[in-house]
Design a protein around this motif. Sequence first.
Motif, PDB file in Angstrom:
ATOM      1  N   ARG A  81      71.913  88.826 -72.921  1.00 11.90           N
ATOM      2  CA  ARG A  81      72.710  89.102 -71.722  1.00 11.90           C
ATOM      3  C   ARG A  81      71.956  89.972 -70.737  1.00 11.90           C
ATOM      4  NH1 ARG A  81      78.194  92.708 -71.154  1.00 11.90           N
ATOM      5  NH2 ARG A  81      78.205  92.649 -68.873  1.00 11.90           N
ATOM      6  N   TRP A  82      71.488  91.114 -71.178  1.00  4.75           N
ATOM      7  CA  TRP A  82      70.923  92.077 -70.235  1.00  4.75           C
ATOM      8  C   TRP A  82      69.560  91.664 -69.698  1.00  4.75           C
ATOM      9  CZ3 TRP A  82      74.153  94.877 -67.865  1.00  4.75           C
ATOM     10  CH2 TRP A  82      75.322  95.294 -68.499  1.00  4.75           C
ATOM     11  N   PHE A  83      68.707  91.131 -70.550  1.00  5.87           N
ATOM     12  CA  PHE A  83      67.359  90.812 -70.081  1.00  5.87           C
ATOM     13  C   PHE A  83      67.270  89.422 -69.448  1.00  5.87           C
ATOM     14  CE2 PHE A  83      66.654  94.336 -72.967  1.00  5.87           C
ATOM     15  CZ  PHE A  83      65.853  95.144 -72.179  1.00  5.87           C
ATOM     16  N   ARG A  84      67.818  88.409 -70.073  1.00  4.77           N
ATOM     17  CA  ARG A  84      67.721  87.048 -69.514  1.00  4.77           C
ATOM     18  C   ARG A  84      68.703  86.844 -68.360  1.00  4.77           C
ATOM     19  NH1 ARG A  84      64.573  83.263 -72.395  1.00  4.77           N
ATOM     20  NH2 ARG A  84      64.303  83.823 -74.574  1.00  4.77           N
ATOM     21  N   ARG A  85      69.983  87.083 -68.635  1.00  6.04           N
ATOM     22  CA  ARG A  85      70.997  86.756 -67.623  1.00  6.04           C
ATOM     23  C   ARG A  85      71.006  87.744 -66.477  1.00  6.04           C
ATOM     24  NH1 ARG A  85      75.798  85.988 -71.464  1.00  6.04           N
ATOM     25  NH2 ARG A  85      76.854  87.217 -69.924  1.00  6.04           N
ATOM     26  N   VAL A  86      71.110  89.027 -66.791  1.00  7.10           N
ATOM     27  CA  VAL A  86      71.295  90.015 -65.725  1.00  7.10           C
ATOM     28  C   VAL A  86      69.990  90.305 -65.003  1.00  7.10           C
ATOM     29  CG1 VAL A  86      71.978  92.393 -65.229  1.00  7.10           C
ATOM     30  CG2 VAL A  86      73.343  91.005 -66.807  1.00  7.10           C
ATOM     31  N   LEU A  87      68.961  90.706 -65.712  1.00 11.63           N
ATOM     32  CA  LEU A  87      67.728  91.114 -65.034  1.00 11.63           C
ATOM     33  C   LEU A  87      66.866  89.935 -64.580  1.00 11.63           C
ATOM     34  CD1 LEU A  87      66.732  94.230 -67.156  1.00 11.63           C
ATOM     35  CD2 LEU A  87      67.649  94.206 -64.816  1.00 11.63           C
ATOM     36  N   ALA A  88      66.729  88.910 -65.412  1.00  9.76           N
ATOM     37  CA  ALA A  88      65.884  87.771 -65.041  1.00  9.76           C
ATOM     38  C   ALA A  88      66.657  86.713 -64.261  1.00  9.76           C
ATOM     39  CB  ALA A  88      65.243  87.151 -66.286  1.00  9.76           C
ATOM     40  N   GLY A  89      67.985  86.814 -64.233  1.00 14.47           N
ATOM     41  CA  GLY A  89      68.795  85.869 -63.472  1.00 14.47           C
ATOM     42  C   GLY A  89      68.837  84.471 -64.046  1.00 14.47           C
ATOM     43  N   GLN A  90      68.575  84.333 -65.335  1.00 11.74           N
ATOM     44  CA  GLN A  90      68.581  83.007 -65.972  1.00 11.74           C
ATOM     45  C   GLN A  90      70.011  82.574 -66.324  1.00 11.74           C
ATOM     46  OE1 GLN A  90      66.059  83.015 -69.429  1.00 11.74           O
ATOM     47  NE2 GLN A  90      64.202  83.367 -68.245  1.00 11.74           N
ATOM     48  N   ASP A  91      70.216  81.274 -66.359  1.00 10.41           N
ATOM     49  CA  ASP A  91      71.471  80.719 -66.857  1.00 10.41           C
ATOM     50  C   ASP A  91      71.322  80.646 -68.376  1.00 10.41           C
ATOM     51  OD1 ASP A  91      73.869  79.434 -67.264  1.00 10.41           O
ATOM     52  OD2 ASP A  91      73.122  77.468 -66.643  1.00 10.41           O
ATOM     53  N   THR A 143      66.180  95.415 -60.325  1.00 12.76           N
ATOM     54  CA  THR A 143      67.623  95.330 -60.521  1.00 12.76           C
ATOM     55  C   THR A 143      68.089  93.911 -60.795  1.00 12.76           C
ATOM     56  OG1 THR A 143      68.054  95.075 -58.159  1.00 12.76           O
ATOM     57  CG2 THR A 143      68.092  97.329 -59.047  1.00 12.76           C
ATOM     58  N   GLY A 144      69.281  93.841 -61.317  1.00 13.91           N
ATOM     59  CA  GLY A 144      69.981  92.585 -61.535  1.00 13.91           C
ATOM     60  C   GLY A 144      71.455  92.831 -61.315  1.00 13.91           C
ATOM     61  N   GLU A 145      72.223  91.742 -61.236  1.00 10.09           N
ATOM     62  CA  GLU A 145      73.659  91.841 -60.996  1.00 10.09           C
ATOM     63  C   GLU A 145      74.440  91.490 -62.254  1.00 10.09           C
ATOM     64  OE1 GLU A 145      75.181  93.041 -58.255  1.00 10.09           O
ATOM     65  OE2 GLU A 145      73.129  93.468 -57.551  1.00 10.09           O
ATOM     66  N   ASP A 146      75.408  92.332 -62.558  1.00  7.63           N
ATOM     67  CA  ASP A 146      76.243  92.132 -63.727  1.00  7.63           C
ATOM     68  C   ASP A 146      77.710  92.194 -63.314  1.00  7.63           C
ATOM     69  OD1 ASP A 146      76.716  92.052 -66.671  1.00  7.63           O
ATOM     70  OD2 ASP A 146      77.612  94.006 -66.261  1.00  7.63           O
ATOM     71  N   GLY A 147      78.520  91.300 -63.845  1.00 11.36           N
ATOM     72  CA  GLY A 147      79.936  91.260 -63.515  1.00 11.36           C
ATOM     73  C   GLY A 147      80.706  92.482 -63.961  1.00 11.36           C
ATOM     74  N   TRP A 148      80.214  93.186 -64.954  1.00 12.95           N
ATOM     75  CA  TRP A 148      80.890  94.374 -65.479  1.00 12.95           C
ATOM     76  C   TRP A 148      80.433  95.629 -64.761  1.00 12.95           C
ATOM     77  CZ3 TRP A 148      78.353  97.605 -69.592  1.00 12.95           C
ATOM     78  CH2 TRP A 148      79.154  98.661 -69.999  1.00 12.95           C
ATOM     79  N   ARG A 149      79.121  95.823 -64.618  1.00 21.90           N
ATOM     80  CA  ARG A 149      78.574  97.054 -64.064  1.00 21.90           C
ATOM     81  C   ARG A 149      78.138  96.949 -62.612  1.00 21.90           C
ATOM     82  NH1 ARG A 149      79.039 101.976 -66.179  1.00 21.90           N
ATOM     83  NH2 ARG A 149      77.257 102.409 -64.874  1.00 21.90           N
ATOM     84  N   GLY A 150      78.063  95.744 -62.066  1.00 19.04           N
ATOM     85  CA  GLY A 150      77.541  95.572 -60.710  1.00 19.04           C
ATOM     86  C   GLY A 150      76.025  95.560 -60.748  1.00 19.04           C
TER      87      GLY A 150
END
Length: 185
Positions: A81-91, A143-150
């Motif tokens: 979640r944190w490295f692939r989805r949020v920071l790297a923006g991967q699906d 930075t990356g975007e997260d639905g929980w933390r922004g």
Amino acid sequence: MTSRARARRAELFAGPGSDRRFGGPATGAERPMLLDMLEAQRATLELKCSGLGPELFLRPVAPSTLSLLGLVRHLADVERRWFRRVLAGQDAPALFSSPDDPDGDFDGATPGPGAVGAAWEAWHSEVAFARRFAAGAPHLDVTGEDGWRGTVSLRWVLLHMIEEYARHNGHADLLRERIDGATGL
């Protein structure tokens, strides 16, 4: 008669790397310290699970579904979640849980052919990706975007991951002790 001094509980668990995990830098640049502390926490999870086979499935604190294998699956999803989805923006959807089964990482940690190998393979893969991402990032303020933390920075994610592992390694301490009496770091 020889008397032997009693060892602290934290010194009783002997395993590969147990005395080297927390030997990294204690001064200097921020990134090496954060990365080293996260690596120490990852190594602690591996140490807590070392030498076990089917016992990884045990849920020794009824009615909880918490198990060592569940922790491995959960932390694979957290790394992803944190490295692939949020920071790297991967699906990159979670591997062991889903919106329909949010506790699938723990609830699905049940005996089955290849379950242990699949969990460790996923965890190792996600950790490898995270290591590459963190090492290749130009700075900790990526930075990356997260639905929980922004908006979150790599710095925040590293701190959060250290906290996440430390909390769950505490669970692993208790689970392992309940399984076979092993205690310590």
